[in-house]
Every structure is written in structure tokens, then in C-alpha cells.
Design an enzyme around this catalytic site. Sequence first.
Site, PDB file in Angstrom:
ATOM      1  CE  LYS A 132     -19.747 -14.608 -43.949  1.00 26.57           C
ATOM      2  NZ  LYS A 132     -21.086 -14.355 -44.897  1.00 26.57           N
ATOM      3  CG  ASP A 172     -22.012 -10.996 -43.263  1.00 22.63           C
ATOM      4  OD1 ASP A 172     -22.865 -11.897 -43.656  1.00 22.63           O
ATOM      5  OD2 ASP A 172     -21.903 -10.916 -41.982  1.00 22.63           O
ATOM      6  CG  ASN A 247     -28.274  -5.865 -47.564  1.00 24.85           C
ATOM      7  OD1 ASN A 247     -28.548  -6.988 -47.724  1.00 24.85           O
ATOM      8  ND2 ASN A 247     -28.294  -4.958 -48.656  1.00 24.85           N
TER       9      ASN A 247
END
Length: 452
Positions: A132, A172, A247
Site C-alpha cells: 500500500k 484508493d 468510488n
Amino acid sequence: MTTRSETRTALDHLLTEIEHRNPAQPEFHQAAHEVLETLAPVLAARPEYAEPGLVERLVEPERQVLFRVPWQDDQGRVRVNRGFRVEFNSALGPYKGGLRFHPSVNLGVIKFLGFEQIFKNALTGLGIGGGKGGSDFDPHGRSDAEVMRFCQSFMTELYRHIGEHTDVPAGDIGVGGREIGYLFGQYRRITNRWEAGVLTGKGAGWGGSLIRPEATGYGNVLFAAAMLRERGEDLEGQTAVVSGSGNVAIYTIEKLTALGANAVTCSDSSGYVVDEKGIDLDLLKQIKEVERGRVDSYAERRGASARFVPGGRVWEVPADLALPSATQNELDENDATALIRNGVKAVSEGANMPTTPEAVHLLQQAGVAFGPGKAANAGGVAVSALEMAQNHARTSWTSARVEEELAEIMTSIHTTCHETAERYDAPGDYVTGANIAGFERVADAMLAQGVI
Ligand code: NDP
């Protein structure tokens, strides 16, 4: 033979050690607790996993990259942000996980997300490791040109650490199609390579997969539906509260509506909207995806059915289902109490770790079906892996094919979590099922590959 209580004691020691070695990283501590606290039964039952060093290696990232991101704003002023990429575990494949641009980002947040990602990616059954990254850059209120300059500067350092066989970032919070475009463009310029598989979430016309934007939200709704089916119910006619308006939230609402549920809320950091007629997605998409505006303007433009509650939380609205889709720790024990009082049947996490440990406990005690993010929101990364497969084969699949694969993957994740929980005497406990099933797959690969 190690007993469960001996294993539990060893895990408690390790958790204390994790807190000591990683000071001021509360989100990472929380994620480590949440996983390790459920592993005692599998470590006791399978001595090979209790081998000294296995879990210790799992909680230590393989590599952590921190870097300076200088950029110029529209007034010509130099700004400096911090960039992160945590490459947590590559036993199952190249590191895979999104980039988050939000002022709250720090190393502990990225480590919590990367740690979760290891198990989530394992649950998909696909060949992807966990990682990440992101930055404390805040895209809110920034012009397109500023966002582009920031992304270009960010990639000017990141490019040397990533690659289609090495580490494959995606979006993200704060990183959507626009940002992925700027990041990909800069990667291509620096490397002089058309390496489509280096990033996922690309535009459909230049290497992206159809259904990738929808995948996390759609997948979460499919997971919620599978949990309801276990209880002899379906989505038809159920009222749902959804948080967030990005999203994940948008495509959660879209799928809920398509399957006959009524999604009545959405939110952002300014407050929430409740719309008794159900959220009008065309209006929400126009405001959030086109105008990049705030949810209060939804209520202004929608008319009498909708109202905006400044600073409020969607969990106070009565509903059968709750799908947190904004950020970590957005649903606490007061919220869980309100949901239970209003008769909620299932909570399914679209966001990563949105429910605090105390709230999870209350929900499970009350018999509410609880789908943890690492299982319920894995559809996004699963379709990212399908995007990588399409890039590798230089082909693109139809929406129908991708959606079918997504549905199969979500069904399989649900079944795996459900069966694993039963195998370890925790029927209906998807948290335990997801953690143990994800752990088993990664641990087997780590053991086979030796001490590295
Ligand atoms: P977006 O940036 O598209 O949307 C985020 C939404 O959450 C916005 O409405 C934002 O409001 C709100 N939000 C973010 N931070 C906060 C905060 N601190 N307080 C209140 N509201 C907040 O992100 P995504 O939809 O992509 O991601 C949402 C969640 O889903 C995250 O937890 C992410 O890790 C997780 N996730 C995302 C995946 C994906 O494919 N995109 C895959 C799996 C999980 P505002 O604009 O006001 O900040």
C-alpha cells in the site's frame, strides 16, 4: 502440542512487541490485533505455523519506502509532501495495493492498509502479494494542473520501486481515474516503456479493465447478499445506509439499487444526506465525479425527499443493512448500538477497517451478520488482478465476462470464510474465517519459500 492458551499468550507477547517496535502507529496496532487475536486456533491446530519467526516475519514489511514529494502550486509556491510505499509481503505475487492521497496519511495508516491487503489479496485466490502507499497530499480544492504536477513528482520517485512483476499500485481514497492517468503518463515518460501492468485502475481505452471502477462496491453488495442468503433472506426490499460518496460508495449504491434494495444515504466529511426515495445516482455522480462538489448540494438540488445533516453520521438512520464505504473507524460503538436498536441485519465493510473493534464485538454479540473489509471489499483488488491478466495477454474482456468473474470470486470468498469459520468452531464469524483463510494461504507460501 501447543495448546490454544499457550498460543494465545505467545501472540499477546508478539502484540506487545509490535506496539513497542512501531510506536505512534495506532491504526497498524489495531489491524495487527484484529488479525492476530483470531489466529490462536489455527496456530494451535497446525504446529508448522507456530514455527518461531513465521508470524514475526508476517508483521514486518519486506520493504518500506519514504520519500519527499516537492511540487509547485498554481501561485508558483513550492509545496512539500511526504510519499510512502510499504511493500509488505510478496509470497503470493507482486506487491499489490492502492495509493491513498489524504491529509491523514502517515506511515502507520499505510502499514495498517498494507497489512490488511496481504490477507485480502490471499482471499481472492489470485497471485498477488500485499502492499500500500500514498501521500499526505490533500487533493480537495486543488486544480487539475496542481494534481497533475503532484502526481508527476510523486511518480518521479516511485517509479524506481514499482513494475509489473514487482509492485503494482492502484487507487484508493483521493486517487481515482484522473490521478492514475497522470501517474501512468509520468511512469511511461520516465521509463520509456508501455508497461500497462504497472498500475491498475487505468482508463478503459488505454489498458484499463471494464468493471474495475465498479468492482469494490459491486463486490461488497454481492458479499452482503451472500451473508443474507445464509439467513434465508435476499436484498429485495431492504433499506440500506451507505457512508461516503466516492468510488466505493457510488457503486455500492448502484448495485444495491439494481438488486432491489433502497439505498437511502451517502456522506462526505461535511455530513450526510438522507433521501427517502433512494439516492439518485445520476445526480450524485454529477456532483461527485464531474463537479467534485460536496453532498449538501445533492440535497439542495434533489428536492423534498432529501435532506442534508451537517456533521451527522448515517448510522442514525434506521436500516436493514449498513455498508460503511468511507474510511477507517467511522462506525464506533455508539453507532453500532444505534444500528442494533433499529434492527440492522447485516453490516458489510466496503471501506478498510471502518468499524472499530468495540463496534464489531457489539454487532457480533447481537447476532448481526458482519462482513469484514478484507473479505467484503476484495472485489476491487480482484478485478485489478484481472486487469493485470488482460494487460499481460494484451487483450480486453467484455463487461459481462469481468462481472461474471467478479461474482464467482465473491461467492468463493464468502464460502471460504464461512467454511473456515465453521472448521475452527466459530460458525457465522466471518472475521475469524477471513483472517484464518487468508493467513493459511500466505503462511503456506512463506513456509515453502524458506526464511527470507
Ligand atoms: P474516494 O476518495 O473515492 O471516496 C472517499 C469518500 O470517503 C469520500 O466521500 C470522502 O469524503 C469520504 N472520507 C474520506 N475520508 C474521510 C474522513 N476522514 N471522514 C469522513 N469522510 C471521509 O475513496 P474510495 O471510495 O476509493 O475509498 C473508500 C474506502 O474504501 C477506503 O477505506 C478505501 O481504503 C476502501 N477501499 C477502496 C477500494 C477501491 O477500489 N477504491 C478497494 C478496497 C477498499 P471527503 O471527500 O469529504 O473527504
